[in-house]
Write an enzyme that holds these catalytic residues in place. Sequence first.
Site, PDB file in Angstrom:
ATOM      1  N   HIS A  76       0.196  -4.252   9.100  1.00 43.44           N
ATOM      2  CA  HIS A  76       1.642  -4.377   8.932  1.00 43.44           C
ATOM      3  C   HIS A  76       2.313  -4.025  10.248  1.00 43.44           C
ATOM      4  CE1 HIS A  76       2.478  -5.135   4.653  1.00 43.44           C
ATOM      5  NE2 HIS A  76       1.374  -4.463   4.402  1.00 43.44           N
ATOM      6  N   ASP A 135       7.586  -2.474   8.476  1.00 45.60           N
ATOM      7  CA  ASP A 135       7.141  -2.585   7.080  1.00 45.60           C
ATOM      8  C   ASP A 135       6.858  -1.211   6.477  1.00 45.60           C
ATOM      9  OD1 ASP A 135       7.190  -5.246   7.773  1.00 45.60           O
ATOM     10  OD2 ASP A 135       5.026  -5.393   8.045  1.00 45.60           O
ATOM     11  N   HIS A 192       0.838  -1.206   0.000  1.00 45.40           N
ATOM     12  CA  HIS A 192       0.000   0.000   0.000  1.00 45.40           C
ATOM     13  C   HIS A 192       0.871   1.254   0.000  1.00 45.40           C
ATOM     14  CE1 HIS A 192      -3.075  -2.898   0.997  1.00 45.40           C
ATOM     15  NE2 HIS A 192      -4.015  -1.969   0.977  1.00 45.40           N
TER      16      HIS A 192
END
Length: 306
Positions: free
Chosen positions: A221, A225, A180
């Site tokens: 996450h 990350d 994302h």
Amino acid sequence: MSLYIGREASKLWKRICAETTTEFNLLADNWKYILAGLICQYIHGLAARGVHYLHRPGPVLQDTGFFLLPELGQERAYVSETVFTFVFLSFVLWTFHPFIFKTKKIYTVLIWCRVLAFLVACQFLRIITFYSTQLPGPNYHCREGSRLATLPRPDNPLEVLVFIPRGVLYGCGDLIFSSHMIFSLVFVRTYQKYGTRRFIKQCAWVIVVVQSLLIIASRKHYTVDVIVAWYTVNLVVFFVDRKLTEMPERSLGAVLPLAKDVRMKDDHVKLVNDPAADRRLLRSPANGKVSEDSNNVHGGDVLDSL
């Protein structure tokens, strides 16, 4: 009123047709890059699907972001996806604005060639990273006891090669680094360079920061990350952008050199036909100052060339 609307609609249609012709010609020259970028998107999804088979659920790792940010919970997990969808759709619509608006700075085909190049480079690094080490997923469907935490052994290759969007949303194991954030940062950096609205640029960066926090708060996450995505994507875009050929701007400035050449030619003709014009031209100030010594030298050169 109806006459005005009809006239504007006719102009808009002509603009769309002209832009379609231009973009089609660009697509004919660059379709290989677009196709290669789309194929790499499929490969990236395939890799994320494959690592899900290797994922083994376990206790959620200790994380500073989890400690600092309150957990949104499963019922509010949609918030981060809503923000990402807004960023994604807004950028896609912006890339097609040359078909509608008179003022335009980009070519749709060329901007997507650059965006896909950025995405492919980042996703290549991401695939290497999450296949190197599989961490237990912090998302709710990736935890111990969830039937989605580990995929059963596939019965045939089609189960791996053909995946649906639901499988992408409920993936596990593809953690470092956030996909994302790759898309959002690439989109925002691209608009930062080629966009024209300063306010939108500022809002875009704020939205990406908020999205980073929402991803962590949604437990989709780990904090690492998101942090790794921030510096990796920015560095990749910076270096890849330097290697790519700069995209031509769609501005009136592109024709200024030609207009300048024509104006210089007209001045040359005036000098030939009117010696007095030569003296008037040489006496014109440069940057608010008159440099008579340099003007005399240039004047001699001009007269000698005649």
